[in-house]
Each structure stands twice: as structure tokens, then as C-alpha cells.
Scaffold this active site. Structure first.
Site, mmCIF file in Angstrom:
data_model
loop_
_atom_site.group_PDB
_atom_site.id
_atom_site.type_symbol
_atom_site.label_atom_id
_atom_site.label_comp_id
_atom_site.label_asym_id
_atom_site.label_seq_id
_atom_site.Cartn_x
_atom_site.Cartn_y
_atom_site.Cartn_z
ATOM 1 N N HIS A 190 -16.447 36.119 8.475
ATOM 2 C CA HIS A 190 -17.246 37.334 8.550
ATOM 3 C C HIS A 190 -18.479 37.057 9.387
ATOM 4 O O HIS A 190 -19.135 36.039 9.217
ATOM 5 C CB HIS A 190 -17.674 37.791 7.149
ATOM 6 C CG HIS A 190 -18.508 39.030 7.189
ATOM 7 N ND1 HIS A 190 -17.945 40.282 7.251
ATOM 8 C CD2 HIS A 190 -19.839 39.213 7.236
ATOM 9 C CE1 HIS A 190 -18.911 41.183 7.314
ATOM 10 N NE2 HIS A 190 -20.063 40.566 7.307
ATOM 11 N N ASP B 31 -18.816 49.691 -2.762
ATOM 12 C CA ASP B 31 -19.702 49.235 -1.698
ATOM 13 C C ASP B 31 -19.841 50.303 -0.614
ATOM 14 O O ASP B 31 -20.944 50.526 -0.099
ATOM 15 C CB ASP B 31 -19.190 47.927 -1.074
ATOM 16 C CG ASP B 31 -20.017 47.584 0.154
ATOM 17 O OD1 ASP B 31 -21.225 47.344 -0.017
ATOM 18 O OD2 ASP B 31 -19.485 47.629 1.274
ATOM 19 N N ARG C 179 -27.713 53.462 0.715
ATOM 20 C CA ARG C 179 -28.748 52.540 1.189
ATOM 21 C C ARG C 179 -29.163 52.911 2.604
ATOM 22 O O ARG C 179 -30.346 52.878 2.957
ATOM 23 C CB ARG C 179 -28.222 51.097 1.155
ATOM 24 C CG ARG C 179 -28.096 50.540 -0.248
ATOM 25 C CD ARG C 179 -27.279 49.261 -0.258
ATOM 26 N NE ARG C 179 -27.808 48.264 0.645
ATOM 27 C CZ ARG C 179 -27.080 47.324 1.246
ATOM 28 N NH1 ARG C 179 -25.778 47.244 1.042
ATOM 29 N NH2 ARG C 179 -27.648 46.462 2.044
ATOM 30 N N SER D 216 -22.776 43.237 -0.891
ATOM 31 C CA SER D 216 -21.973 44.163 -0.094
ATOM 32 C C SER D 216 -20.937 43.400 0.726
ATOM 33 O O SER D 216 -19.734 43.701 0.687
ATOM 34 C CB SER D 216 -22.917 44.954 0.831
ATOM 35 O OG SER D 216 -22.215 45.612 1.840
ATOM 36 N N LYS E 208 -16.456 42.785 -0.249
ATOM 37 C CA LYS E 208 -15.315 43.095 0.618
ATOM 38 C C LYS E 208 -14.491 41.839 0.887
ATOM 39 O O LYS E 208 -13.265 41.890 0.979
ATOM 40 C CB LYS E 208 -15.819 43.716 1.927
ATOM 41 C CG LYS E 208 -16.315 45.153 1.699
ATOM 42 C CD LYS E 208 -16.995 45.750 2.909
ATOM 43 C CE LYS E 208 -18.346 45.161 3.128
ATOM 44 N NZ LYS E 208 -19.315 45.965 3.834
HETATM 45 N N1 URA Z 1 -22.869 44.458 6.384
HETATM 46 C C1 URA Z 1 -22.338 44.895 5.211
HETATM 47 O O1 URA Z 1 -21.128 44.965 5.067
HETATM 48 N N2 URA Z 1 -23.175 45.245 4.223
HETATM 49 C C2 URA Z 1 -24.529 45.181 4.318
HETATM 50 O O2 URA Z 1 -25.207 45.485 3.385
HETATM 51 C C3 URA Z 1 -25.060 44.728 5.549
HETATM 52 C C4 URA Z 1 -24.207 44.372 6.554
#
Ligand code: URA
Length: 441
Positions: free
Chosen positions: A84, A163, A170, A185, A189
Site C-alpha cells: 500500500h 471506512d 472525515r 482506515s 482495507k
Molecule cells: N488513505 C486512506 O485510505 N485513508 C485515509 O484516511 C488516508 C489515506
């Protein structure tokens, strides 16, 4: 246990710690749409100011991951690796990294995102290959992983839905830049995505979420500890995003650069980062004795054509035209290509990632809001990076555009990406730090 949202908010407002049960109930009710957005937003702001303990972050991550489908890919591969990136400009790492590790026999299963604001997205890059489909079902993801050992697809709709909802709130309430909320967050995932080992690339600089190395290390440590506590093997790189990664910025242009790199060529910074990330995946999967050995295994795949062959297999498996690999003329190309000339002689002190990433919005290659269409052909190719010597009138970059007015605007805007120095400038480091988990998984 009864759950009172006002009490939950007040507890965090006053610096208290949520119990695992409270967090589980909150996410359950939030996912079911039983909590008004204003209350969740107030809670997010309380977290922004008060923070969260690692225990709270772990439970929030797990509950958000469990709010939807948890992928289990172990019926098709015993050990799956994933990566990621926290998002950047010119970050086409997945396109080369996936094929490198998959060609070494490590199943690579990645659910990617789309471009938003000035940062690019892997799915948009892949979609510049004619015919390529990123919208795969879980069955298709599994079948492809079983058959060719690599899949790069869009997040399934039901992946960590809590999320998705929380992030949207947010985004509208100034609570995105909270380290505990970013960590949970991203990791929710990743946990729902089913990988066993995850390598993170946390970017720092003008083109990134994190503006200083200290905050990035904090975020990285939280994410790798959370992952490790939840049974994942984790590592994180802290990397420079003050200037774009590699030379190409723009969807098809980046695919071209990734293919060039898979041919053993490509810009040194991009190749080095791909090799570093791949080596860490190889180590996490216990496929090498040392970092040096893992690095040379990864580099060899770029030089011997095997990673390129794997990329071709991905394209074919996902319905794309593999001719794109053999001849870049099969990728979308812009009608106008114009150089931006250096206004003076000197050394480049700044090639600003944020400005260059934002120029994609002017050219039409990026989107302000989710769902907007984009032009895959447009973007820029840098000819000089920080530390390089330039002479007045020399091309700093080539701008690729499909519209004369947009080209004119982008050119004026892009001139602001550069600063010059009369004195030599040392090229900046690409990798600031490698953060490893101290937890055993
Ligand atoms: N990327 C994400 O998936 N979530 C966040 O909160 C910030 C960046």
C-alpha cells in the site's frame, strides 16, 4: 451492553479510552446507518484532538475490516503479499512491483484505488491499457490469483464499508489528517483484503499526506504494529514525495515508464524503490536469507524479462490488449507535446510534486471528485530532477495535452514547480527509513 453515542463522544472529548466493546458497537451502529452523521463527525473531531491508544486503533481497524466482506484467499494461495502506498505523484510502483514478486512465485493480490485530487491511482493507470478491466468479482480475483499468481483489481463494494462512510465524513469535516484515523482506515482495507504480508510505502513531502518524516514514521509504526497484532507480517518504507517518483506523471505515460522499467531500463529512483519494496516482500515471505540476496533476486526479474512477461499475463487475464507491452503506440497518446523550457541556468533545487500532481487536474488527467471521467493520455514527462544542472532554454519537462487552452494554463502553472540555485544541490534521498515491526506474528 447499552451504547450511548453522546457518552461515547464525551469520553473521547475528555481524553478517555474506548473499550473494545464500545468500539464494536459504534462501528456496528454506524455501518447500519443508526448514528447521525453530526455525531460521528463530532467524535472524529474529538479523536483528531485527543488521539487514540494502540489498543483502540487495533479494535477500530478490526471492526471496520469486519464491517463488510473479509476476503480469504487461502484456498487459492497459501501466502499472499500486498502493498500500500499512502499516495503520491508519479507513483506507478504497483505496476512493476506486482509482476516482479509474482514472477518470483509470490502470489500478489492487490486491491487498488483511483486517482483523487493531485494523487494518482493504480486503477486509472491500468485502465489506460485498451480493454483492461479492473472491476473483478471475488471469484474472478481468486481464479486469476490461482492461475497466474497476480491480480490488481478495484476494491470490491463490500470491502470495509464502515471506512468508506467514515472517510467521506472525515473529508467533509476537516478530520482526514488524524494519524489514528488514517492508520485504521488504511489497515482496515488491508486486513479485509486477505494478504498475509503487507509492505507499506508511506510518502512524505509536498505531494503527500504526511509533511514531515517524524509524523510519517509515527503513522508507519502504528500501521505495522496494528497489522502485526492482527497476524500480518509487516514492513514500511518512508519515502520522499517532495518531487515526483520517476519521470512520468499521467496515466498512460506512467504505464509506459513502468513497462520500460520492466524491460530493465527506466528511471533509477523508480527502479530502486521497486527493488527495495520487492526485496522486503521476499524477506517477509521467507524466500531469501538476507536483504542483499532478496534485492538481487528482485533486480534480476527486471533484467531477465520475467517480470515483463508476468505483466503481459496480467493484461491478458484482465482483458487488455497485450500489444501495449510491445509497442507504446498502442497506448493512448496526447495530440500536443510541448516542452517547458528552463528560464535560467543553474541547479534544480525544487521540482514540486504537489504542483506537478495538481497540473493533472488542469490537463484533465485527474479528478476533483469521485467518479469524474479522466483523460488517460495527458500528463508530463520530466527531463530534469532535483540536483540536476540545467542551462537556460533547455527542456525541463514535456507536457502532453489534448486541448490547447488546457496546455497553455498547465504550462504557466507548471513553471511554478521549479526553483533554481546557483550552487550545486545534492540529489535528495529517496528512502528515508525502513520501519520493521518489533511484534512477532
Ligand atoms: N488513505 C486512506 O485510505 N485513508 C485515509 O484516511 C488516508 C489515506
Amino acid at each position: 451492553m447499552a451504547f450511548h453515542m453522546v457518552k461515547f463522544i464525551e469520553k473521547k472529548r475528555d481524553g478517555g479510552e474506548h473499550s473494545p466493546e464500545e468500539i464494536a458497537l459504534f462501528i456496528k451502529k454506524f455501518t447500519a446507518g443508526e448514528i447521525p452523521d453530526y455525531q460521528t463527525a463530532a467524535w472524529a473531531m474529538a479523536v483528531f484532538f485527543q488521539g487514540m491508544t494502540t489498543e483502540e486503533i487495533r479494535h477500530l481497524t478490526l471492526e471496520m475490516a469486519r464491517s463488510g466482506e473479509m476476503l480469504d484467499l487461502h484456498d487459492v494461495a497459501p501466502f499472499i503479499v500486498d502493498k500500500h502506498s499512502s499516495g503520491g505523484v508519479g507513483d506507478k510502483v504497483t505496476l512493476a512491483l506486482g509482476p516482479v514478486v509474482a514472477s518470483l512465485g509470490l502470489p500478489f493480490g492487490k486491491l487498488s484505488g483511483r486517482a483523487l485530487a493531485h494523487t494518482g491511482g493504480t486503477l486509472d493507470k491500468l485502465e489506460s491499457i485498451p480493454g483492461l478491466n479492473v472491476n473483478l468479482t471475488v471469484e474472478q480475483i481468486k481464479a486469476q490469483l490461482r492461475e497466474i499468481g497476480i491480480v490488481i483489481a478495484g476494491q470490491t463494494k463490500n470491502l470495509a464499508p464502515a471506512d468508506g462512510r467514515l472517510y467521506a465524513l472525515r473529508d467533509a469535516t476537516g478530520t482526514v489528517p488524524s494519524i489514528p484515523l488514517i492508520a485504521s482506515s488504511i489497515m482496515s482495507k488491508k486486513i479485509a483484503g486477505g494478504a498475509d504480508a503487507i509492505v507499506l510505502d508511506v510518502k512524505v513531502g509536498t505531494g503527500a499526506f504526511m509533511k514531515n518524516v517524524q509524523d510519517a514514521v509515527k503513522l508507519a509504526r502504528l500501521m505495522i504494529d496494528t497489522g502485526a497484532d492482527l497476524g500480518k507480517r509487516m514492513a514500511a518504507f518512508i519515502t520522499n514525495m517532495n518531487q515526483p517518483l520517476g519521470n512520468a506523471v499521467g496515466n498512460a505515460l506512467e504505464v509506459r515508464e513502468a513497462i520500460d522499467t520492466l524491460r530493465g531500463r527506466g528511471p533509477a529512483d523508480f527502479r530502486n524503490l521497486v527493488v527495495a519494496l520487492a526485496a522486503e516482500m521476499v524477506l517477509l515471505a521467507d524466500k531469501a536469507e538476507s536483504r542483499a540476496e532478496a534485492r538481487s533476486m528482485a533486480a534480476a526479474q527486471l533484467d531477465n524479462g520475467e517480470a515483463l512477461e508476468k505483466f503481459r499475463e496480467v493484461i491478458v487475464a484482465q482483458g487488455g490488449n497485450p500489444a501495449a507491452v510491445d509497442n507504446p503506440a498502442n497506448l493512448p497518446a496526447a495530440s500536443f507535446q510541448e516542452p517547458l523550457l528552463s528560464p535560467k541556468s543553474g541547479y534544480l533545487a525544487r521540482v514540486d510534486a504537489l504542483t506537478i500532481g495538481s497540473s493533472e487536474l488542469i490537463l484533465g488527467g485527474a479528478r476533483e471528485k469521485k467518479g469524474e471521467p479522466i483523460d488517460h493520455a495527458v500528463g508530463v514527462v520530466l527531463h530534469k530532477k532535483v540536483g540536476d544542472r540545467v542551462e537556460e532554454g533547455e527542456p525541463l519537462m514535456t507536457i502532453h495535452a489534448n486541448d490547447r487552452q488546457r496546455l497553455k494554463e498547465a504550462k504557466e502553472f507548471l513553471a511554478g514547480a521549479y526553483s533554481f540555485s546557483d550552487e550545486p544541490v545534492a540529489p535528495p534521498p529517496l528512502i528515508y527509513e525502513l520501519v520493521l515491526s518489533e511484534r512477532k506474528s
